[in-house]
Design a protein around this motif. Structure first.
Motif, PDB file in Angstrom:
ATOM      1  N   GLU A   1       0.705  -1.246   0.024  1.00 37.48           N
ATOM      2  CA  GLU A   1       0.022   0.048  -0.068  1.00 37.48           C
ATOM      3  C   GLU A   1       0.904   1.220  -0.018  1.00 37.48           C
ATOM      4  OE1 GLU A   1      -2.705  -0.297   3.219  1.00 37.48           O
ATOM      5  OE2 GLU A   1      -3.756  -1.918   2.339  1.00 37.48           O
ATOM      6  N   LYS A   2       0.427   2.312  -0.724  1.00 37.90           N
ATOM      7  CA  LYS A   2       1.055   3.530  -0.910  1.00 37.90           C
ATOM      8  C   LYS A   2      -0.067   4.551  -0.694  1.00 37.90           C
ATOM      9  CE  LYS A   2       5.092   2.245  -3.559  1.00 37.90           C
ATOM     10  NZ  LYS A   2       5.939   2.532  -4.824  1.00 37.90           N
ATOM     11  N   THR A   3       0.614   5.571   0.024  1.00 35.53           N
ATOM     12  CA  THR A   3      -0.353   6.652   0.289  1.00 35.53           C
ATOM     13  C   THR A   3      -0.138   7.658  -0.517  1.00 35.53           C
ATOM     14  OG1 THR A   3      -0.572   6.152   2.742  1.00 35.53           O
ATOM     15  CG2 THR A   3      -1.161   8.459   2.125  1.00 35.53           C
ATOM     16  N   PRO A   4      -0.909   8.312  -1.056  1.00 32.20           N
ATOM     17  CA  PRO A   4      -0.910   9.756  -2.213  1.00 32.20           C
ATOM     18  C   PRO A   4      -0.187  10.902  -1.358  1.00 32.20           C
ATOM     19  CG  PRO A   4      -2.917   8.636  -2.528  1.00 32.20           C
ATOM     20  CD  PRO A   4      -2.381   8.020  -1.429  1.00 32.20           C
ATOM     21  N   ARG A   5       0.659  11.388  -1.991  1.00 25.33           N
ATOM     22  CA  ARG A   5       1.358  12.719  -1.262  1.00 25.33           C
ATOM     23  C   ARG A   5       0.311  13.760  -1.456  1.00 25.33           C
ATOM     24  NH1 ARG A   5       5.769  16.008  -4.565  1.00 25.33           N
ATOM     25  NH2 ARG A   5       4.548  16.121  -6.814  1.00 25.33           N
TER      26      ARG A   5
ATOM     27  N   ASP B   1       1.210  11.812  -9.478  1.00 24.33           N
ATOM     28  CA  ASP B   1       0.113  12.108  -8.604  1.00 24.33           C
ATOM     29  C   ASP B   1      -1.359  11.531  -8.892  1.00 24.33           C
ATOM     30  OD1 ASP B   1       1.724  13.091  -6.554  1.00 24.33           O
ATOM     31  OD2 ASP B   1       1.859  14.770  -7.598  1.00 24.33           O
ATOM     32  N   VAL B   2      -1.487  11.975 -10.088  1.00 26.81           N
ATOM     33  CA  VAL B   2      -3.034  11.646 -10.730  1.00 26.81           C
ATOM     34  C   VAL B   2      -2.516  10.986 -12.254  1.00 26.81           C
ATOM     35  CG1 VAL B   2      -5.048  12.389 -11.333  1.00 26.81           C
ATOM     36  CG2 VAL B   2      -4.144  13.383  -9.428  1.00 26.81           C
ATOM     37  N   LEU B   3      -3.297   9.826 -12.413  1.00 25.16           N
ATOM     38  CA  LEU B   3      -3.492   9.290 -13.670  1.00 25.16           C
ATOM     39  C   LEU B   3      -4.703   9.494 -14.371  1.00 25.16           C
ATOM     40  CD1 LEU B   3      -1.398   6.127 -13.127  1.00 25.16           C
ATOM     41  CD2 LEU B   3      -0.431   8.025 -14.217  1.00 25.16           C
ATOM     42  N   VAL B   4      -4.867   9.958 -15.544  1.00 24.37           N
ATOM     43  CA  VAL B   4      -6.097  10.249 -16.479  1.00 24.37           C
ATOM     44  C   VAL B   4      -5.782   9.614 -17.581  1.00 24.37           C
ATOM     45  CG1 VAL B   4      -7.638  11.852 -17.148  1.00 24.37           C
ATOM     46  CG2 VAL B   4      -6.223  12.470 -15.340  1.00 24.37           C
ATOM     47  N   PHE B   5      -6.715   8.707 -17.827  1.00 22.17           N
ATOM     48  CA  PHE B   5      -6.428   7.834 -19.067  1.00 22.17           C
ATOM     49  C   PHE B   5      -7.749   6.954 -19.504  1.00 22.17           C
ATOM     50  CE2 PHE B   5      -5.916   5.332 -15.120  1.00 22.17           C
ATOM     51  CZ  PHE B   5      -6.223   3.918 -15.232  1.00 22.17           C
ATOM     52  N   ASN B   6      -7.626   6.612 -20.747  1.00 18.91           N
ATOM     53  CA  ASN B   6      -9.047   6.022 -21.510  1.00 18.91           C
ATOM     54  C   ASN B   6      -9.512   4.679 -20.857  1.00 18.91           C
ATOM     55  OD1 ASN B   6     -10.455   6.626 -24.206  1.00 18.91           O
ATOM     56  ND2 ASN B   6     -10.330   4.603 -23.950  1.00 18.91           N
ATOM     57  N   GLY B   7      -8.462   3.781 -20.414  1.00 21.66           N
ATOM     58  CA  GLY B   7      -8.958   2.574 -20.014  1.00 21.66           C
ATOM     59  C   GLY B   7      -9.360   1.452 -21.026  1.00 21.66           C
ATOM     60  N   GLY B   8      -9.515   0.247 -20.558  1.00 25.04           N
ATOM     61  CA  GLY B   8      -9.825  -0.678 -21.631  1.00 25.04           C
ATOM     62  C   GLY B   8      -8.344  -1.295 -22.192  1.00 25.04           C
ATOM     63  N   HIS B   9      -8.534  -1.732 -23.375  1.00 17.65           N
ATOM     64  CA  HIS B   9      -7.186  -2.048 -23.930  1.00 17.65           C
ATOM     65  C   HIS B   9      -6.629  -0.816 -24.695  1.00 17.65           C
ATOM     66  CE1 HIS B   9      -6.912  -6.321 -22.700  1.00 17.65           C
ATOM     67  NE2 HIS B   9      -8.290  -6.339 -23.443  1.00 17.65           N
ATOM     68  N   TYR B  10      -7.225   0.465 -24.726  1.00 20.70           N
ATOM     69  CA  TYR B  10      -6.988   1.468 -25.443  1.00 20.70           C
ATOM     70  C   TYR B  10      -5.486   1.914 -24.841  1.00 20.70           C
ATOM     71  CZ  TYR B  10      -7.490   5.701 -28.097  1.00 20.70           C
ATOM     72  OH  TYR B  10      -7.349   6.697 -28.919  1.00 20.70           O
ATOM     73  N   ASP B  11      -5.289   1.920 -23.703  1.00 24.79           N
ATOM     74  CA  ASP B  11      -3.967   2.394 -23.040  1.00 24.79           C
ATOM     75  C   ASP B  11      -3.513   1.622 -21.908  1.00 24.79           C
ATOM     76  OD1 ASP B  11      -5.924   3.596 -21.500  1.00 24.79           O
ATOM     77  OD2 ASP B  11      -5.463   5.360 -22.111  1.00 24.79           O
ATOM     78  N   ALA B  12      -3.729   0.273 -22.192  1.00 25.92           N
ATOM     79  CA  ALA B  12      -3.499  -0.803 -21.030  1.00 25.92           C
ATOM     80  C   ALA B  12      -2.241  -0.491 -20.084  1.00 25.92           C
ATOM     81  CB  ALA B  12      -3.767  -2.120 -21.147  1.00 25.92           C
ATOM     82  N   TYR B  13      -1.228  -0.010 -21.028  1.00 20.08           N
ATOM     83  CA  TYR B  13       0.150   0.243 -20.389  1.00 20.08           C
ATOM     84  C   TYR B  13       0.255   1.172 -19.242  1.00 20.08           C
ATOM     85  CZ  TYR B  13      -0.363   4.536 -23.299  1.00 20.08           C
ATOM     86  OH  TYR B  13      -0.652   5.761 -23.721  1.00 20.08           O
ATOM     87  N   VAL B  14      -0.834   1.868 -19.190  1.00 22.35           N
ATOM     88  CA  VAL B  14      -0.784   2.938 -17.959  1.00 22.35           C
ATOM     89  C   VAL B  14      -1.147   2.072 -16.709  1.00 22.35           C
ATOM     90  CG1 VAL B  14      -2.117   4.814 -16.956  1.00 22.35           C
ATOM     91  CG2 VAL B  14      -1.760   4.821 -19.326  1.00 22.35           C
ATOM     92  N   GLU B  15      -2.046   1.163 -16.908  1.00 24.83           N
ATOM     93  CA  GLU B  15      -2.481   0.332 -15.584  1.00 24.83           C
ATOM     94  C   GLU B  15      -1.429  -0.560 -15.095  1.00 24.83           C
ATOM     95  OE1 GLU B  15      -6.875  -0.620 -15.210  1.00 24.83           O
ATOM     96  OE2 GLU B  15      -6.682  -0.422 -17.299  1.00 24.83           O
TER      97      GLU B  15
ATOM     98  N   LEU C   1      -3.535   8.301  -7.989  1.00 25.61           N
ATOM     99  CA  LEU C   1      -4.932   8.241  -8.014  1.00 25.61           C
ATOM    100  C   LEU C   1      -5.399   8.117  -9.390  1.00 25.61           C
ATOM    101  CD1 LEU C   1      -5.984  11.044  -5.464  1.00 25.61           C
ATOM    102  CD2 LEU C   1      -5.852   8.529  -5.102  1.00 25.61           C
ATOM    103  N   LYS C   2      -6.139   7.133  -9.800  1.00 26.08           N
ATOM    104  CA  LYS C   2      -6.393   6.807 -11.227  1.00 26.08           C
ATOM    105  C   LYS C   2      -7.813   7.207 -11.501  1.00 26.08           C
ATOM    106  CE  LYS C   2      -3.513   2.796 -10.506  1.00 26.08           C
ATOM    107  NZ  LYS C   2      -3.122   3.105  -9.085  1.00 26.08           N
ATOM    108  N   VAL C   3      -7.736   8.112 -12.736  1.00 25.43           N
ATOM    109  CA  VAL C   3      -9.159   8.367 -13.171  1.00 25.43           C
ATOM    110  C   VAL C   3      -9.295   7.490 -14.617  1.00 25.43           C
ATOM    111  CG1 VAL C   3     -10.617  10.352 -14.161  1.00 25.43           C
ATOM    112  CG2 VAL C   3      -8.933  10.596 -12.379  1.00 25.43           C
ATOM    113  N   ASP C   4      -9.927   6.406 -14.618  1.00 26.07           N
ATOM    114  CA  ASP C   4     -10.091   5.549 -15.578  1.00 26.07           C
ATOM    115  C   ASP C   4     -11.448   5.789 -16.569  1.00 26.07           C
ATOM    116  OD1 ASP C   4     -10.711   3.450 -17.205  1.00 26.07           O
ATOM    117  OD2 ASP C   4      -9.716   1.922 -16.026  1.00 26.07           O
TER     118      ASP C   4
END
Length: 314
Positions: free
Chosen positions: A23-27, A83-97, A106-109
């Motif tokens: 577990e990691k806590t966001p700064r 600190d924050v990741l904003v990405f498409n999700g699915g297989h479109y940009d799976a490299y992010v996950e 923090l992830k915004v998928d």
């Protein structure tokens, strides 16, 4: 001495437990670092973060195909340090996950928001998009969710919440900017409703299922041969029969416009483009990423809606 040793052992044990938990806590910082998978999602994050966030887009190549993007080691490091990741999700940009597996970001998928599958506290499970009736990610819905304008507005809200968690001193700033962005989304949505009022049920043909959400909001029906568009989307060449079927739509003047993805081009798409021009069928160019010189999501979509309106009103 025993007390000292016991204290040291307890402290060491705590470190081991923390390390094993993963577990990691966001700064907390006054200028969060936001990494977006593409320039489209970076433009949404920028609209929210403004001067109180540092925004980076991994894919930022106008004219190139985001599906073919492969992140470098430096890109992976940016994802891990965000600190924050904003990405498409699915297989479109799976490299992010994949790269974010050990990140505290923090992830915004966007796709997870669309399907309601995210466990993130920023998800809105009351979203009534038709895609929510399906299971899975990109296999269940069209992965080009950045053309789903209401969903993009929700991504802006989720980004504001994530940024507010990292930089609570700017929380109201982020939420005000997200609200302003959503006002812009509402304006674009109203324009699509106006197109629907004038052209509801009009048939168009898209070379790839890129702008499906936008076309549906405008009341338009995409009658392009599914096998043709599926082949283009998967980077394959449509069959001669599928190209001929597309050509029949054009020669028979069944369609009000050809919707052309300028970033997924091959001999088959060029053929139907030439046929449409020869038949004086309006062509509506649409892109999968921001055109050169464009940094604003709302302006980008407004220009594309302009093209659609012009084509249909001819």
């Amino acid at each position: 001495m025993r007390r000292v040793l016991a204290t040291v052992l307890i402290a060491l044990l705590g470190v081991v437990v923390a390390a094993c938990s993963g577990e990691k806590t966001p700064r907390t910082t006054d200028r969060p670092v936001v990494v977006a998978s593409t320039d489209v999602w970076a433009s949404v994050a920028r609209a929210v973060g403004g001067e109180h966030a540092e925004i980076t887009a991994l894919f930022n190549s106008p004219g190139a195909d985001p599906h073919e993007f492969e992140p470098s080691m430096a890109d992976t490091a940016k994802i891990e340090d965000a600190d924050v990741l904003v990405f498409n999700g699915g297989h479109y940009d799976a490299y992010v996950e994949t790269a974010a597996a050990s990140s505290a970001a923090l992830k915004v998928d966007a796709t997870a928001l669309a399907t309601g599958e995210t466990g993130d506290e920023h998800a809105d499970h009351d979203h009534d998009h038709a895609a929510d009736d399906h299971a899975g990610h990109d296999h269940a819905i069209n992965e080009h969710v950045f053309y789903d304008l209401p969903l993009v507005g929700r991504v802006a809200d989720a980004t504001a919440d994530a940024l507010a968690t990292i930089a609570p001193m700017h929380a109201q700033y982020y939420r005000d900017r997200a609200a302003a962005f959503n006002d812009g989304i509402a304006g674009l949505t109203a324009r699509l409703a106006a197109i629907k009022a004038r052209h509801d049920g009009a048939e168009v043909a898209a070379t790839e299922p890129l702008s499906t959400y936008l076309l549906e909001a405008a009341g338009l029906v995409d009658v392009a041969p599914p096998a043709f568009t599926a082949a283009v989307e998967n980077g394959q060449s449509p069959s001669a029969a599928d190209v001929a079927a597309f050509g029949d739509l054009i020669s028979g003047r069944r369609i009000a416009a050809l919707v052309y993805n300028t970033q997924a081009v091959d001999p088959a798409t060029r053929t139907v483009l030439e046929q449409a021009r020869a038949a004086s069928i309006p062509v509506v160019d649409m892109t999968e990423s921001l055109p050169a010189g464009v940094t604003d999501y709302l302006s980008w979509q407004s220009t594309q809606i302009d093209r659609l309106e012009e084509a249909l009103d001819r």
